[in-house]
Motif scaffolding. Structure first.
Motif, PDB file in Angstrom:
ATOM      1  N   LEU A  97     -37.744 -72.394  27.448  1.00 57.60           N
ATOM      2  CA  LEU A  97     -36.303 -72.155  27.604  1.00 57.60           C
ATOM      3  C   LEU A  97     -35.991 -71.570  28.985  1.00 57.60           C
ATOM      4  N   LEU A  98     -36.837 -70.658  29.447  1.00 63.58           N
ATOM      5  CA  LEU A  98     -36.637 -70.067  30.777  1.00 63.58           C
ATOM      6  C   LEU A  98     -36.767 -71.136  31.851  1.00 63.58           C
ATOM      7  N   ASP A  99     -37.821 -71.944  31.748  1.00 64.56           N
ATOM      8  CA  ASP A  99     -38.055 -72.991  32.744  1.00 64.56           C
ATOM      9  C   ASP A  99     -36.960 -74.053  32.738  1.00 64.56           C
ATOM     10  N   ALA A 100     -36.343 -74.264  31.568  1.00 61.18           N
ATOM     11  CA  ALA A 100     -35.255 -75.246  31.457  1.00 61.18           C
ATOM     12  C   ALA A 100     -33.919 -74.667  31.912  1.00 61.18           C
ATOM     13  N   GLY A 101     -33.890 -73.376  32.262  1.00 62.31           N
ATOM     14  CA  GLY A 101     -32.653 -72.763  32.727  1.00 62.31           C
ATOM     15  C   GLY A 101     -31.718 -72.326  31.607  1.00 62.31           C
ATOM     16  N   GLU A 102     -32.200 -72.314  30.370  1.00 59.31           N
ATOM     17  CA  GLU A 102     -31.367 -71.901  29.235  1.00 59.31           C
ATOM     18  C   GLU A 102     -31.083 -70.403  29.259  1.00 59.31           C
ATOM     19  N   ILE A 103     -32.039 -69.627  29.767  1.00 61.20           N
ATOM     20  CA  ILE A 103     -31.899 -68.177  29.850  1.00 61.20           C
ATOM     21  C   ILE A 103     -32.328 -67.764  31.255  1.00 61.20           C
ATOM     22  N   PRO A 104     -31.480 -67.040  31.974  1.00 59.52           N
ATOM     23  CA  PRO A 104     -31.867 -66.585  33.318  1.00 59.52           C
ATOM     24  C   PRO A 104     -33.020 -65.581  33.239  1.00 59.52           C
ATOM     25  N   PHE A 105     -33.812 -65.525  34.296  1.00 63.65           N
ATOM     26  CA  PHE A 105     -34.910 -64.570  34.360  1.00 63.65           C
ATOM     27  C   PHE A 105     -35.215 -64.247  35.808  1.00 63.65           C
ATOM     28  N   GLU A 106     -35.980 -63.203  36.004  1.00 66.38           N
ATOM     29  CA  GLU A 106     -36.456 -62.838  37.334  1.00 66.38           C
ATOM     30  C   GLU A 106     -37.974 -62.767  37.298  1.00 66.38           C
ATOM     31  N   ARG A 107     -38.569 -63.069  38.422  1.00 62.51           N
ATOM     32  CA  ARG A 107     -40.028 -62.957  38.515  1.00 62.51           C
ATOM     33  C   ARG A 107     -40.388 -61.586  39.075  1.00 62.51           C
ATOM     34  N   VAL A 108     -41.414 -60.999  38.488  1.00 64.41           N
ATOM     35  CA  VAL A 108     -41.965 -59.738  38.968  1.00 64.41           C
ATOM     36  C   VAL A 108     -43.362 -60.074  39.462  1.00 64.41           C
ATOM     37  N   GLY A 109     -43.557 -59.970  40.739  1.00 61.71           N
ATOM     38  CA  GLY A 109     -44.836 -60.419  41.298  1.00 61.71           C
ATOM     39  C   GLY A 109     -44.863 -61.932  41.306  1.00 61.71           C
ATOM     40  N   THR A 110     -46.043 -62.483  41.148  1.00 62.70           N
ATOM     41  CA  THR A 110     -46.164 -63.943  41.204  1.00 62.70           C
ATOM     42  C   THR A 110     -46.214 -64.598  39.831  1.00 62.70           C
ATOM     43  N   ALA A 111     -46.556 -63.848  38.790  1.00 64.24           N
ATOM     44  CA  ALA A 111     -46.760 -64.490  37.496  1.00 64.24           C
ATOM     45  C   ALA A 111     -45.828 -64.003  36.394  1.00 64.24           C
ATOM     46  N   HIS A 112     -45.367 -62.773  36.467  1.00 67.96           N
ATOM     47  CA  HIS A 112     -44.627 -62.194  35.341  1.00 67.96           C
ATOM     48  C   HIS A 112     -43.132 -62.444  35.451  1.00 67.96           C
ATOM     49  N   ARG A 113     -42.533 -62.751  34.314  1.00 67.11           N
ATOM     50  CA  ARG A 113     -41.089 -62.946  34.234  1.00 67.11           C
ATOM     51  C   ARG A 113     -40.487 -61.769  33.473  1.00 67.11           C
ATOM     52  N   ARG A 114     -39.261 -61.420  33.828  1.00 69.78           N
ATOM     53  CA  ARG A 114     -38.499 -60.406  33.105  1.00 69.78           C
ATOM     54  C   ARG A 114     -37.137 -61.000  32.777  1.00 69.78           C
ATOM     55  N   VAL A 115     -36.656 -60.680  31.581  1.00 65.32           N
ATOM     56  CA  VAL A 115     -35.414 -61.255  31.088  1.00 65.32           C
ATOM     57  C   VAL A 115     -34.461 -60.117  30.735  1.00 65.32           C
TER      58      VAL A 115
END
Length: 160
Positions: A97-115
């Motif tokens: 869902l995040l990758d499809a743009g359904e829910i916005p998110f931010e990246r923390v570092g290179t691998a972690h996402r925060r919503v």
């Protein structure tokens, strides 16, 4: 971990007290209602913010029905696992869902996402509305193919 960050469950109390509170919350609201908490001293009072009032209203309503209520403080920024748990879906499904743009998110570092919690709640509400609309559209006419209607409902349920 402080006591304010732990989940806590509350059991219903005296039915008469809950009924009086429920009656107070059930009164028609004015355009800009103002509610106050009053302390032991006459001058000790503070206005209750709308979100706190709404929380109290929901808690009293549930307890009046004999239900226990659990309060679980939540961070305003969630990990992908926390967001998935809140939505009742798997973490891989949330990532899709995040990758499809359904829910916005931010990246923390290179691998972690925060919503953001607000974005997760907004997504849940959008999905709920889509499901209600799909249910409302289930008025199957005699000339409609039931299998097509069911396939449409399944697609709406899984978000395809």
């Amino acid at each position: 971990m402080s006591a304010t960050t732990l989940a806590r469950t509350y059991l219903p109390g005296d039915e008469n007290d809950l009924q009086r509170l429920h009656d107070l919350f059930d009164r028609p609201l004015r355009d800009h209602p103002r509610y106050y908490l009053v302390g032991a001293d006459q001058d000790d009072r503070t206005e209750v913010p709308a979100p706190v009032y709404q929380l109290l209203q929901q808690v009293v309503g549930a307890m009046r029905l004999g239900q226990a209520v659990t309060i679980q403080p939540q961070s305003r920024v969630l990990t992908t696992q926390q967001a998935a748990d809140l939505l009742g879906i798997s973490r891989p499904t949330l990532v899709k869902l995040l990758d499809a743009g359904e829910i916005p998110f931010e990246r923390v570092g290179t691998a972690h996402r925060r919503v953001a919690l607000g974005d997760v709640l907004a997504y849940a509400e959008r999905r709920r509305q889509e499901q209600y609309e799909a249910i409302a559209a289930t008025g199957v006419e005699d000339d409609e193919d039931l299998d097509e209607v069911l396939a449409g409902l399944r697609a709406a349920r899984v978000g395809n």
